[in-house]
Design an enzyme around this catalytic site. Structure first.
Site, PDB file in Angstrom:
ATOM      1  N   ASP A 240      31.275  18.375  49.377  1.00  0.00           N
ATOM      2  CA  ASP A 240      30.902  19.751  49.065  1.00  0.00           C
ATOM      3  C   ASP A 240      29.972  19.781  47.864  1.00  0.00           C
ATOM      4  OD1 ASP A 240      30.696  22.463  48.841  1.00  0.00           O
ATOM      5  OD2 ASP A 240      32.694  22.757  48.001  1.00  0.00           O
ATOM      6  N   LYS A 247      27.059  23.138  42.865  1.00  0.00           N
ATOM      7  CA  LYS A 247      28.024  22.748  41.846  1.00  0.00           C
ATOM      8  C   LYS A 247      27.331  21.949  40.742  1.00  0.00           C
ATOM      9  CE  LYS A 247      32.021  22.114  44.955  1.00  0.00           C
ATOM     10  NZ  LYS A 247      32.983  23.051  44.367  1.00  0.00           N
ATOM     11  N   ARG A 321      36.902  28.380  53.541  1.00  0.00           N
ATOM     12  CA  ARG A 321      37.551  29.469  54.279  1.00  0.00           C
ATOM     13  C   ARG A 321      36.721  29.895  55.484  1.00  0.00           C
ATOM     14  NH1 ARG A 321      37.673  32.870  48.936  1.00  0.00           N
ATOM     15  NH2 ARG A 321      37.703  30.708  48.222  1.00  0.00           N
TER      16      ARG A 321
END
Length: 467
Positions: A240, A247, A321
């Protein structure tokens, strides 16, 4: 995976096994009173006190240990450690051992399992000598075969999480699922790349399309068609970056573990199949890499899910999600008796509960009670957090049905769980927000990938459906 690490406790004769005497802190003199005077003197000279984690070999003829004293601490110290025998197990000299001290059934089970889990090594990328062979004979009343299967399931999860993302992309995760399925006679299939759109799995495709490694939905099916249906869903974000909401370097440091939910359900599936639970098992893993390229999803995009609900993407780093939403919708369409999902989903759960305590969400009170009982029985802690309906408004933006990342940052684990709840319909469902990682070496829990909540779920399934 796991094949080079001990995963069984033996059932051989006790004759050649070195006895382990557990010595409680405060009970040293009573324990030493049962030993020969030279051994008692040796223990005193070496400062052995019975502190948890301490151990001392008592020398015998020929330079071998005749007995091992293992510090058992006090009740408070043992409550702080899930596997109090794990410290000695990790350091044990080569040999075969047996517990001489009588323990209750639950303590004996935890001691034997802690031994196995402490013996885990991940040395795929290191030049190192093989770990010494240190075996524990199954204590009286302990099912060594069952514990071996459970430990191997934990090893499967740890191995998958520990493997770096360059060797554990979506295709490699599919290969791992196929190997586990082949071992147990399960059927494994995958929907890959643009075929996800054809099969109406648009969120999985959208999250994974920016990567050079094609996204996919992996499915494993096992057991009689007419058995109670149990479905496991695991978040398989193999790395990710955060997507366009990139990030920081520090934030990406452990993102190889963002497929920890998928790794956990595969470990749990191994346990269920290995123990031949009488269920129809289905495992669904949306496997993707959240990457950056010209076709990456953007903040502000509005996506339509498999269920027909629309989702406004307010943060591309809240991708887990999204992929779970399509997989949960698919799971619920079959109306199984229970759906369990596992995901390394939110930092908010870690702020609330820390790295060792997975958050669990469900609005099924019977399932919550069964899971709590399973967690206690298996010494696999979980902590229930609320699906607080007052926060539903936080996941409802003005331009779409749902918001994947409500602003403000409060109650992040709860709002994520409420988001997922919109996709399971009336199904009996529990969501686990796990960390999937041990930050430091602890007894039975070496630093690195960890398997959390799977044994609690297994105990619940065994209680409901038997073996």
């Amino acid at each position: 995976m796991a094949g080079e690490t001990e995963t069984t406790v033996g059932e051989a004769e006790n004759g050649e096994a070195v006895p382990l005497t557990l010595v409680e802190q405060g009970g040293l003199e009573a324990a030493l009173g049962d030993l020969p005077s030279d051994h008692a003197a040796w223990a005193r000279t070496n400062g052995f006190t019975g502190r948890l984690g301490q151990w001392l070999g008592l020398p015998g003829a020929g330079g071998v240990f005749e007995r091992i004293l293992v510090g058992w601490g006090d009740a408070a110290a043992r409550r702080r450690e899930i596997f109090p025998l794990g410290g000695f197990a990790a350091a044990a000299p080569a040999g075969t051992y047996r517990l001489e001290t009588a323990l209750g059934p639950r303590e004996a089970d935890a001691a034997a399992l802690g031994w196995l889990l402490a013996r885990y090594r991940f040395d795929r990328y290191k030049r190192s000598d093989s770990a010494n062979e240190a075996h524990l004979l199954a204590p009286e009343g302990v099912d060594g075969v069952r514990l071996g299967i459970v430990a191997e399931g934990v090893y499967v999860t740890r191995d998958l999480i520990n493997t770096p993302a360059n060797d554990m992309g979506p295709e490699a995760l599919e290969t791992a699922a196929r190997k586990i399925g082949e071992r147990h006679g399960a059927t494994v299939s995958a929907i890959t790349g643009d075929a996800l759109l054809e099969e109406n799995l648009p969120l999985i495709h959208t999250v994974g399309r920016a990567s050079a490694r094609a996204p996919r939905l992996i499915e494993l099916a096992w057991g009689p068609e007419d058995a109670p249906r149990v479905t496991l869903v695991g978040k398989g974000v193999c790395f990710d970056t955060g997507g366009l909401d990139l990030k920081s370097a520090a934030g990406m440091h452990l993102m190889k573990k963002d497929m920890g939910g998928a790794a956990t359900v595969l470990g749990l599936a191994h346990m269920v199949m290995g123990l031949a639970l009488p269920v129809r098992l289905r495992v669904l893993i949306p496997a993707v890499e959240n990457a950056v390229s010209g076709n990456a999803m953007r903040p502000g995009d509005v996506l339509r899910a498999r269920s027909g609900l629309t989702v406004e993407v307010n943060n591309t780093d809240a991708e887990g999600r999204l992929v779970l939403a399509d997989a949960l919708t698919l799971a619920a369409e079959e109306a199984p008796e229970v759906i369990l999902d596992m995901a390394t989903l939110t930092g908010a759960a870690r702020v609330a509960l820390g790295p060792e305590l997975p958050a669990m969400f469900t609005d099924d009170e019977a399932l919550a009670a069964d899971l709590a009982h399973g967690a206690a029985a298996s010494t696999d802690p979980i902590w229930r957090l609320p699906l607080w309906p007052g926060y539903e408004r936080l996941i409802e933006p003005k331009v779409a049905d749902l918001d994947n990342a409500p602003s403000g940052g409060m109650a992040g684990a709860i709002t994520a769980a409420l988001f997922l709840k919109r996709f399971v319909g009336e199904s009996s469902w529990a969501h686990f927000d796990v960390y999937g990682w041990s930050n430091a070496d602890r007894p039975g829990r070496p630093k690195g990938g960890d398997c959390q909540a799977a044994r609690a779920c297994l105990a619940m399934l065994e209680s409901r459906y038997g073996r």
